[in-house]
Design a protein around this motif. Structure first.
Motif, mmCIF file in Angstrom:
data_model
loop_
_atom_site.group_PDB
_atom_site.id
_atom_site.type_symbol
_atom_site.label_atom_id
_atom_site.label_comp_id
_atom_site.label_asym_id
_atom_site.label_seq_id
_atom_site.Cartn_x
_atom_site.Cartn_y
_atom_site.Cartn_z
ATOM 1 N N VAL A 130 0.843 -1.147 0.024
ATOM 2 C CA VAL A 130 -0.023 0.007 -0.016
ATOM 3 C C VAL A 130 0.889 1.259 0.075
ATOM 4 O O VAL A 130 2.067 1.124 0.397
ATOM 5 C CB VAL A 130 -0.940 0.133 1.020
ATOM 6 N N ALA A 131 0.337 2.283 -0.455
ATOM 7 C CA ALA A 131 1.026 3.640 -0.502
ATOM 8 C C ALA A 131 0.066 4.646 0.384
ATOM 9 O O ALA A 131 -1.071 4.670 0.291
ATOM 10 C CB ALA A 131 1.036 4.185 -2.003
ATOM 11 N N GLU A 132 0.980 5.283 1.433
ATOM 12 C CA GLU A 132 0.023 6.001 2.240
ATOM 13 C C GLU A 132 0.625 7.492 1.977
ATOM 14 O O GLU A 132 1.675 7.758 1.802
ATOM 15 C CB GLU A 132 0.497 5.622 3.780
ATOM 16 N N ALA A 133 -0.356 8.299 2.237
ATOM 17 C CA ALA A 133 -0.026 9.801 2.190
ATOM 18 C C ALA A 133 -0.797 10.277 3.290
ATOM 19 O O ALA A 133 -1.958 10.160 3.426
ATOM 20 C CB ALA A 133 -0.575 10.450 0.754
ATOM 21 N N ASP A 134 -0.048 11.045 4.088
ATOM 22 C CA ASP A 134 -0.568 11.653 5.467
ATOM 23 C C ASP A 134 -1.311 10.461 6.261
ATOM 24 O O ASP A 134 -2.437 10.814 6.848
ATOM 25 C CB ASP A 134 -1.545 12.876 5.272
ATOM 26 N N GLY A 135 -0.961 9.293 6.379
ATOM 27 C CA GLY A 135 -1.269 8.343 7.343
ATOM 28 C C GLY A 135 -2.499 7.609 6.590
ATOM 29 O O GLY A 135 -3.542 6.672 7.157
ATOM 30 N N VAL B 45 -3.790 5.412 -0.125
ATOM 31 C CA VAL B 45 -3.968 6.003 -1.276
ATOM 32 C C VAL B 45 -3.704 5.202 -2.581
ATOM 33 O O VAL B 45 -4.294 5.859 -3.724
ATOM 34 C CB VAL B 45 -3.290 7.662 -1.412
ATOM 35 N N GLY B 46 -3.113 4.080 -2.711
ATOM 36 C CA GLY B 46 -2.912 3.452 -3.504
ATOM 37 C C GLY B 46 -2.569 2.042 -2.962
ATOM 38 O O GLY B 46 -2.119 1.654 -1.978
ATOM 39 N N PHE B 47 -2.685 1.042 -3.813
ATOM 40 C CA PHE B 47 -2.023 -0.456 -3.687
ATOM 41 C C PHE B 47 -1.662 -1.097 -4.846
ATOM 42 O O PHE B 47 -1.927 -0.681 -5.972
ATOM 43 C CB PHE B 47 -3.003 -1.191 -2.844
ATOM 44 N N ALA C 295 5.935 4.513 -8.061
ATOM 45 C CA ALA C 295 6.666 4.026 -7.030
ATOM 46 C C ALA C 295 6.017 2.456 -6.507
ATOM 47 O O ALA C 295 6.959 1.683 -6.263
ATOM 48 C CB ALA C 295 6.384 4.932 -5.777
ATOM 49 N N LEU C 296 5.071 2.226 -6.396
ATOM 50 C CA LEU C 296 4.295 0.899 -6.439
ATOM 51 C C LEU C 296 4.953 -0.059 -7.242
ATOM 52 O O LEU C 296 5.350 -1.213 -6.885
ATOM 53 C CB LEU C 296 2.868 0.981 -6.272
ATOM 54 N N HIS C 297 4.797 0.308 -8.503
ATOM 55 C CA HIS C 297 5.398 -0.681 -9.454
ATOM 56 C C HIS C 297 6.735 -1.285 -9.117
ATOM 57 O O HIS C 297 7.123 -2.394 -9.202
ATOM 58 C CB HIS C 297 5.121 -0.245 -10.790
#
Length: 160
Positions: free
Chosen positions: A60-65, A68-70, A99-101
């Motif tokens: 997972v991608a987190e922004a400000d906790g 926002v993506g996975f 970045a996730l990729h």
């Protein structure tokens, strides 16, 4: 932004990102078909299985906790598959998908992956651009059932 392995506590956030992304992306799908597909593909039991399956990476991608993506990928022998990839529409275009990729590729190469495939609905021009920007080539077509109808998918392949 922080990238980290997904946990069971992320299930609801993953569904929310998937639902918002699908509703924004797939105009040709009826709203109820999207919701039914998200409930099926991202249900608690399926996500629990995905998080615990050997040869799998689920990030997972987190922004400000906030998630926002996975992305979710799995390796079988030397070939990996991107099973799921989504970035919330409000966060697209910020490098989160890239970045996730990249992290997914790194994590799956730990399982000796030599080639990666990704599938997306043929109608998703943004998905096509994204995969091509990551170096994938269109290598085939398939179909997937969504909302009781067969939909055309494009298969993309990346040799590592």
């Amino acid at each position: 932004m922080e990238l980290r392995p997904a946990t069971l506590e992320d299930r609801s956030a993953i569904r929310s990102v998937a639902r918002d992304t699908w509703h924004e992306t797939y105009d040709e799908l009826e709203s109820h078909a999207i919701d039914e597909t998200i409930d099926d593909w991202y249900g608690d039991e399926r996500l629990e299985q995905a998080l615990s399956k050997p040869g799998t990476a689920f990030l997972v991608a987190e922004a400000d906790g906030e998630v926002v993506g996975f992305t979710h990928g799995v390796v079988s022998e030397a070939e990996g598959d991107v099973l799921r990839m989504a970035v919330h529409p409000d966060y697209q275009g910020r490098g989160i998908g890239t970045a996730l990729h990249e992290r997914l590729c790194e994590d799956l190469q730990d399982f000796n992956m030599e080639r990666m495939r990704a599938m997306d609905l043929a109608s998703n021009e943004g998905g096509r651009r994204f995969y091509e920007e990551q170096g994938f080539e269109r290598t085939g077509e398939d179909t997937v059932e969504i909302g009781g109808e067969e939909r055309r998918e494009v298969v993309y392949t990346l040799d590592l």
